[in-house]
Each structure stands twice: as structure tokens, then as C-alpha cells.
Design a protein around this motif. Structure first.
Motif, PDB file in Angstrom:
ATOM      1  N   PRO A 225       0.917  -1.177   0.038  1.00 45.94           N
ATOM      2  CA  PRO A 225       0.086   0.129   0.077  1.00 45.94           C
ATOM      3  C   PRO A 225       0.798   1.283  -0.021  1.00 45.94           C
ATOM      4  O   PRO A 225       0.229   2.312  -0.256  1.00 45.94           O
ATOM      5  N   ALA A 226       2.177   1.271   0.242  1.00 48.76           N
ATOM      6  CA  ALA A 226       2.996   2.285   0.155  1.00 48.76           C
ATOM      7  C   ALA A 226       3.093   2.720  -1.089  1.00 48.76           C
ATOM      8  O   ALA A 226       3.443   3.967  -1.423  1.00 48.76           O
ATOM      9  N   SER A 227       3.638   1.881  -2.032  1.00 50.28           N
ATOM     10  CA  SER A 227       3.699   2.155  -3.440  1.00 50.28           C
ATOM     11  C   SER A 227       2.620   1.764  -4.506  1.00 50.28           C
ATOM     12  O   SER A 227       2.553   2.287  -5.426  1.00 50.28           O
ATOM     13  N   GLY A 228       1.726   0.827  -4.312  1.00 53.86           N
ATOM     14  CA  GLY A 228       0.819   0.590  -4.872  1.00 53.86           C
ATOM     15  C   GLY A 228       1.068  -0.789  -5.783  1.00 53.86           C
ATOM     16  O   GLY A 228       0.455  -1.068  -6.730  1.00 53.86           O
ATOM     17  N   ARG A 229       2.432  -1.028  -5.798  1.00 53.59           N
ATOM     18  CA  ARG A 229       2.824  -2.118  -6.581  1.00 53.59           C
ATOM     19  C   ARG A 229       2.131  -3.657  -6.115  1.00 53.59           C
ATOM     20  O   ARG A 229       2.318  -3.643  -5.016  1.00 53.59           O
ATOM     21  N   VAL A 230       1.769  -4.304  -7.178  1.00 55.53           N
ATOM     22  CA  VAL A 230       1.460  -5.610  -6.666  1.00 55.53           C
ATOM     23  C   VAL A 230       2.675  -6.553  -6.720  1.00 55.53           C
ATOM     24  O   VAL A 230       3.689  -6.199  -7.298  1.00 55.53           O
ATOM     25  N   THR A 231       2.726  -6.877  -5.468  1.00 54.61           N
ATOM     26  CA  THR A 231       4.008  -7.966  -5.104  1.00 54.61           C
ATOM     27  C   THR A 231       3.943  -9.351  -5.189  1.00 54.61           C
ATOM     28  O   THR A 231       4.889 -10.266  -4.931  1.00 54.61           O
ATOM     29  N   ALA A 232       2.721  -9.979  -5.494  1.00 56.56           N
ATOM     30  CA  ALA A 232       2.505 -11.386  -5.546  1.00 56.56           C
ATOM     31  C   ALA A 232       1.164 -11.339  -6.364  1.00 56.56           C
ATOM     32  O   ALA A 232       0.127 -10.579  -6.112  1.00 56.56           O
ATOM     33  N   LEU A 233       0.963 -12.761  -6.981  1.00 54.43           N
ATOM     34  CA  LEU A 233      -0.129 -13.169  -7.455  1.00 54.43           C
ATOM     35  C   LEU A 233      -0.750 -14.505  -7.023  1.00 54.43           C
ATOM     36  O   LEU A 233       0.341 -15.267  -6.643  1.00 54.43           O
ATOM     37  N   VAL A 234      -2.009 -14.810  -7.023  1.00 58.54           N
ATOM     38  CA  VAL A 234      -2.373 -15.888  -6.595  1.00 58.54           C
ATOM     39  C   VAL A 234      -3.413 -16.608  -7.633  1.00 58.54           C
ATOM     40  O   VAL A 234      -4.058 -15.907  -8.110  1.00 58.54           O
ATOM     41  N   ASP A 235      -2.937 -17.745  -8.186  1.00 58.43           N
ATOM     42  CA  ASP A 235      -3.955 -18.510  -9.131  1.00 58.43           C
ATOM     43  C   ASP A 235      -4.607 -19.196  -8.396  1.00 58.43           C
ATOM     44  O   ASP A 235      -4.379 -20.593  -8.093  1.00 58.43           O
ATOM     45  N   ALA A 236      -5.965 -18.898  -8.318  1.00 57.28           N
ATOM     46  CA  ALA A 236      -6.966 -19.899  -7.479  1.00 57.28           C
ATOM     47  C   ALA A 236      -7.904 -20.541  -8.595  1.00 57.28           C
ATOM     48  O   ALA A 236      -8.918 -21.147  -8.122  1.00 57.28           O
ATOM     49  N   ALA A 237      -7.563 -20.483  -9.673  1.00 55.19           N
ATOM     50  CA  ALA A 237      -8.476 -21.393 -10.769  1.00 55.19           C
ATOM     51  C   ALA A 237      -8.454 -22.802 -10.165  1.00 55.19           C
ATOM     52  O   ALA A 237      -7.492 -23.409  -9.910  1.00 55.19           O
ATOM     53  N   GLY A 238      -9.701 -23.340 -10.428  1.00 53.23           N
ATOM     54  CA  GLY A 238      -9.977 -24.726 -10.194  1.00 53.23           C
ATOM     55  C   GLY A 238     -10.102 -24.928  -8.578  1.00 53.23           C
ATOM     56  O   GLY A 238     -10.459 -26.260  -8.233  1.00 53.23           O
ATOM     57  N   LEU A 239     -10.066 -23.901  -7.777  1.00 54.19           N
ATOM     58  CA  LEU A 239     -10.409 -24.121  -6.330  1.00 54.19           C
ATOM     59  C   LEU A 239     -11.866 -24.613  -6.179  1.00 54.19           C
ATOM     60  O   LEU A 239     -11.802 -25.595  -5.494  1.00 54.19           O
ATOM     61  N   LEU A 240     -12.762 -23.881  -6.916  1.00 58.68           N
ATOM     62  CA  LEU A 240     -14.136 -24.641  -6.651  1.00 58.68           C
ATOM     63  C   LEU A 240     -14.245 -25.364  -8.081  1.00 58.68           C
ATOM     64  O   LEU A 240     -14.224 -24.615  -9.093  1.00 58.68           O
ATOM     65  N   ASP A 241     -14.926 -26.563  -8.086  1.00 55.33           N
ATOM     66  CA  ASP A 241     -15.325 -27.148  -9.273  1.00 55.33           C
ATOM     67  C   ASP A 241     -16.429 -26.247 -10.201  1.00 55.33           C
ATOM     68  O   ASP A 241     -17.384 -25.730  -9.439  1.00 55.33           O
ATOM     69  N   GLN A 242     -16.099 -26.298 -11.246  1.00 61.76           N
ATOM     70  CA  GLN A 242     -17.177 -25.362 -12.170  1.00 61.76           C
ATOM     71  C   GLN A 242     -18.674 -25.891 -12.074  1.00 61.76           C
ATOM     72  O   GLN A 242     -19.648 -25.332 -12.055  1.00 61.76           O
ATOM     73  N   GLU A 243     -18.763 -27.395 -11.980  1.00 61.85           N
ATOM     74  CA  GLU A 243     -20.356 -27.840 -11.486  1.00 61.85           C
ATOM     75  C   GLU A 243     -20.818 -27.335 -10.136  1.00 61.85           C
ATOM     76  O   GLU A 243     -21.993 -27.200 -10.237  1.00 61.85           O
ATOM     77  N   GLN A 244     -20.007 -26.875  -9.392  1.00 61.26           N
ATOM     78  CA  GLN A 244     -20.617 -26.243  -8.000  1.00 61.26           C
ATOM     79  C   GLN A 244     -20.819 -24.721  -8.057  1.00 61.26           C
ATOM     80  O   GLN A 244     -21.409 -24.253  -7.172  1.00 61.26           O
ATOM     81  N   ARG A 245     -20.594 -24.033  -9.249  1.00 62.02           N
ATOM     82  CA  ARG A 245     -20.691 -22.684  -9.410  1.00 62.02           C
ATOM     83  C   ARG A 245     -22.056 -22.550 -10.289  1.00 62.02           C
ATOM     84  O   ARG A 245     -22.668 -23.209 -11.118  1.00 62.02           O
ATOM     85  N   SER A 246     -23.164 -21.797  -9.056  1.00 62.94           N
ATOM     86  CA  SER A 246     -24.592 -21.989  -9.445  1.00 62.94           C
ATOM     87  C   SER A 246     -24.833 -20.972 -10.667  1.00 62.94           C
ATOM     88  O   SER A 246     -25.793 -21.279 -11.581  1.00 62.94           O
ATOM     89  N   ASP A 247     -24.247 -19.974 -11.221  1.00 64.47           N
ATOM     90  CA  ASP A 247     -24.382 -19.232 -12.087  1.00 64.47           C
ATOM     91  C   ASP A 247     -23.133 -18.095 -12.500  1.00 64.47           C
ATOM     92  O   ASP A 247     -22.140 -18.396 -11.707  1.00 64.47           O
ATOM     93  N   ALA A 248     -23.147 -17.589 -13.140  1.00 62.02           N
ATOM     94  CA  ALA A 248     -21.837 -16.688 -13.959  1.00 62.02           C
ATOM     95  C   ALA A 248     -21.424 -15.539 -12.694  1.00 62.02           C
ATOM     96  O   ALA A 248     -20.172 -15.366 -12.665  1.00 62.02           O
ATOM     97  N   ASN A 249     -22.510 -15.493 -11.730  1.00 60.72           N
ATOM     98  CA  ASN A 249     -21.794 -14.390 -10.492  1.00 60.72           C
ATOM     99  C   ASN A 249     -21.099 -15.275  -9.583  1.00 60.72           C
ATOM    100  O   ASN A 249     -20.857 -14.795  -8.688  1.00 60.72           O
ATOM    101  N   ALA A 250     -21.081 -16.601  -9.563  1.00 61.86           N
ATOM    102  CA  ALA A 250     -20.506 -17.387  -8.452  1.00 61.86           C
ATOM    103  C   ALA A 250     -19.140 -17.345  -8.557  1.00 61.86           C
ATOM    104  O   ALA A 250     -18.163 -18.381  -9.015  1.00 61.86           O
ATOM    105  N   VAL A 251     -18.465 -15.917  -8.324  1.00 61.27           N
ATOM    106  CA  VAL A 251     -16.857 -15.797  -8.612  1.00 61.27           C
ATOM    107  C   VAL A 251     -16.292 -15.873  -7.251  1.00 61.27           C
ATOM    108  O   VAL A 251     -16.780 -15.468  -6.225  1.00 61.27           O
ATOM    109  N   LEU A 252     -15.053 -16.246  -7.395  1.00 56.53           N
ATOM    110  CA  LEU A 252     -14.308 -15.876  -6.172  1.00 56.53           C
ATOM    111  C   LEU A 252     -14.140 -14.509  -5.434  1.00 56.53           C
ATOM    112  O   LEU A 252     -14.240 -13.679  -6.256  1.00 56.53           O
ATOM    113  N   ASN A 253     -14.364 -14.415  -4.235  1.00 58.69           N
ATOM    114  CA  ASN A 253     -14.752 -13.086  -3.913  1.00 58.69           C
ATOM    115  C   ASN A 253     -14.848 -13.390  -2.306  1.00 58.69           C
ATOM    116  O   ASN A 253     -15.888 -13.211  -1.479  1.00 58.69           O
TER     117      ASN A 253
END
Length: 280
Positions: A225-253
Motif C-alpha cells: 500500500p505504500a507504493s501501490g505495486r503488486v508484489t505477488a499473484l495467487v492463481d486460484a483457478a480450479g479451487l471450486l469445481d465448475q459444476e458447483q458454481r450456480s451461475d456466472a456470478n458465482a465468482v471468487l470473492n
């Protein structure tokens, strides 16, 4: 996929989100617009060589999560999980058992306010609204509303770093606020490889850094937060099975720090939360 290709592919996803206009589909009524936005972002091709680590969530346990909760805020404090949910006329502030996912108690937001991010400050809980022009101050012990404070701009994510509140509003800005009055005290632009990162959503302040969900993606970013620079990324794709996502709004949050480098992750309308550790 080798680490270099993985890093470039994930960076492309984040920059695609950052470089395209924000979509207004934050309500389930806008699923078609949401889908068009996702398809457009997937069509963007960038290939930067980024000097930031790409992490993945190692799942340690699964915890049930209310699949009707349109999760907007997620934070653990003194053994309780506090969750703010959205949608006009359906928004709530909840106290949840972090071990079982059981809702211990809840309070509805007044009228048709669209709830957003939350954070605990001592005996209070601040809760943003999306486009309603107010932020709510709750009494934590009773979950009763203390006051509504005017808010300029949109409210998306919120966290408390021990000194100041940090707010996201869907742009590339992190905005800082006084934890008592909610007066805005400053801001910083968030960048990845010198490009602005927008769609910053639910936030978590941890050890002087800010974690942010990037809306409409399975990506988390860690921000200085001092510089605003992103210092790491997390790839959470596949954390929840697509069949468990009820609709298009069921996003990581939803990201809540548990201590000892462990986190609880969930999403809007997800039937489960995941206790994870971030690893390379």
C-alpha cells in the motif's frame, strides 16, 4: 506447464482485467453482460515477463458455506467470521462460525441498500454499500446499526490495517480512510508491471500488505500500500469445481486471514469455503 509459462499466462489474465472497461454486472440480473465481459477479457493477449511470484492455494480443509450468500466482505476477528452479503433488498451483515460455516446471527441492511465490503474496528464494524452513497457503522456486540455516514464514490472492498481503513472502488485506486470518522485521507494507484490494475474487490489487510480479489477472475493480488505495486499473484483457478458454481456470478470473492499464514477463501454463492496456505 512450466513456471515461466504459468507466470506469463496468469499475468495476462490480470492485465486483461485491468486494461478493459469495467463491467456493471454486480447483480444476478446482469449475467448476460457479465458473460460478454468475461469473453472479451479472455480474448486479450498480453505476455509480460513479471518479477513477482505466482502462488497457488494449497487446500488444508473445506468448510460449508451458505450457497445463497452473495459474499462481499469476509473477515475473521476474535474467533468469529464476519460476512457481508450483497444484492438490493437482500443484503446482510452476519456472524458465522468459521469452523462449521453456521450462521450464528444476522442483521438485514436498511431498505434496498446493496451491501459490499466489511471490516472490524474494535467494537464496531464498518460496511460499505455499492452505489448508495453511504457507509454503515454497526455495533459488533449487538449487530445493531449505529449510523450511516456519507460516502463519495462506489464501495467495493474494505479492510483495516490497524491504523487506517483501506477501500477499493472498482478502479485502480486504494483509498485510505479514518477509522473513526471514515473521512478519506489519501489514495494510491495499484500497478502490475507499471500497468494499472482495476476491478479490485474484496480486501484483506495482513502484515502491512493488502490482499485483493480481482473481480471476474480467479486471481488474488498482494499489494504494497505504500507504493501501490503488486508484489505477488495467487492463481486460484480450479479451487471450486465448475459444476458447483450456480451461475456466472458465482465468482471468487472472499479472503479472511486466519493467522499462521493460513486463509479462508470463498466466493459469491459458493457452497464451500477453503482453508488454504499460499505456496509456490
Amino acid at each position: 506447464m512450466n513456471r515461466g509459462i504459468r507466470r506469463r499466462a496468469l499475468a495476462a489474465v490480470v492485465l486483461a482485467v485491468a486494461l478493459l472497461p469495467a463491467c456493471s454486472a454486480r447483480d444476478s440480473a446482469d449475467v448476460s453482460v457479465y458473460g460478454e465481459s468475461v469473453r472479451a477479457r479472455n480474448a486479450v493477449v498480453t505476455d509480460p515477463d513479471l518479477p513477482v511470484p505466482v502462488l497457488r492455494p494449497e487446500v488444508l480443509a473445506e468448510v460449508p458455506h451458505d450457497p445463497s450468500a452473495f459474499t462481499q466482505g469476509f473477515e475473521v476477528h476474535e474467533g468469529a467470521l464476519y460476512e457481508g452479503t450483497g444484492l438490493a433488498g437482500r443484503s446482510q451483515l452476519r456472524e458465522v462460525d468459521p469452523a462449521t460455516g453456521e450462521v450464528r446471527r444476522s442483521a438485514p441492511l436498511p431498505g434496498r441498500l446493496f451491501g459490499e465490503g466489511i471490516t472490524v474496528v474494535d467494537d464496531r464494524i464498518w460496511q460499505l454499500t455499492w452505489q448508495d452513497g453511504v457507509v454503515l457503522e454497526w455495533d459488533r456486540a449487538t449487530l445493531t446499526l449505529r449510523q450511516e455516514v456519507p460516502l463519495e464514490g462506489e464501495g467495493w472492498g474494505l479492510c483495516f490495517d490497524g491504523t487506517r481503513l483501506v477501500r477499493s472502488d472498482g478502479t485502480d485506486q486504494l483509498r485510505f480512510h479514518d477509522p473513526v470518522t471514515f473521512a478519506e485521507t489519501g489514495s494510491v494507484a495499484v500497478t502490475l508491471d507499471d500497468e494499472p490494475v482495476t476491478q479490485l474487490n474484496e480486501l484483506e489487510c495482513v502484515d502491512g500488505q493488502v490482499w485483493a480479489n480481482v473481480w471476474q477472475s480467479d486471481v488474488l493480488v498482494r499489494i504494497d500500500p505504500a507504493s501501490g505495486r503488486v508484489t505477488a499473484l495467487v492463481d486460484a483457478a480450479g479451487l471450486l469445481d465448475q459444476e458447483q458454481r450456480s451461475d456466472a456470478n458465482a465468482v471468487l470473492n472472499g479472503i479472511a486471514a486466519l493467522g499462521d499464514d493460513e486463509y479462508l477463501l470463498t466466493g459469491k454463492l459458493w457452497p464451500v469455503s477453503f482453508r488454504v496456505r499460499f505456496v509456490e
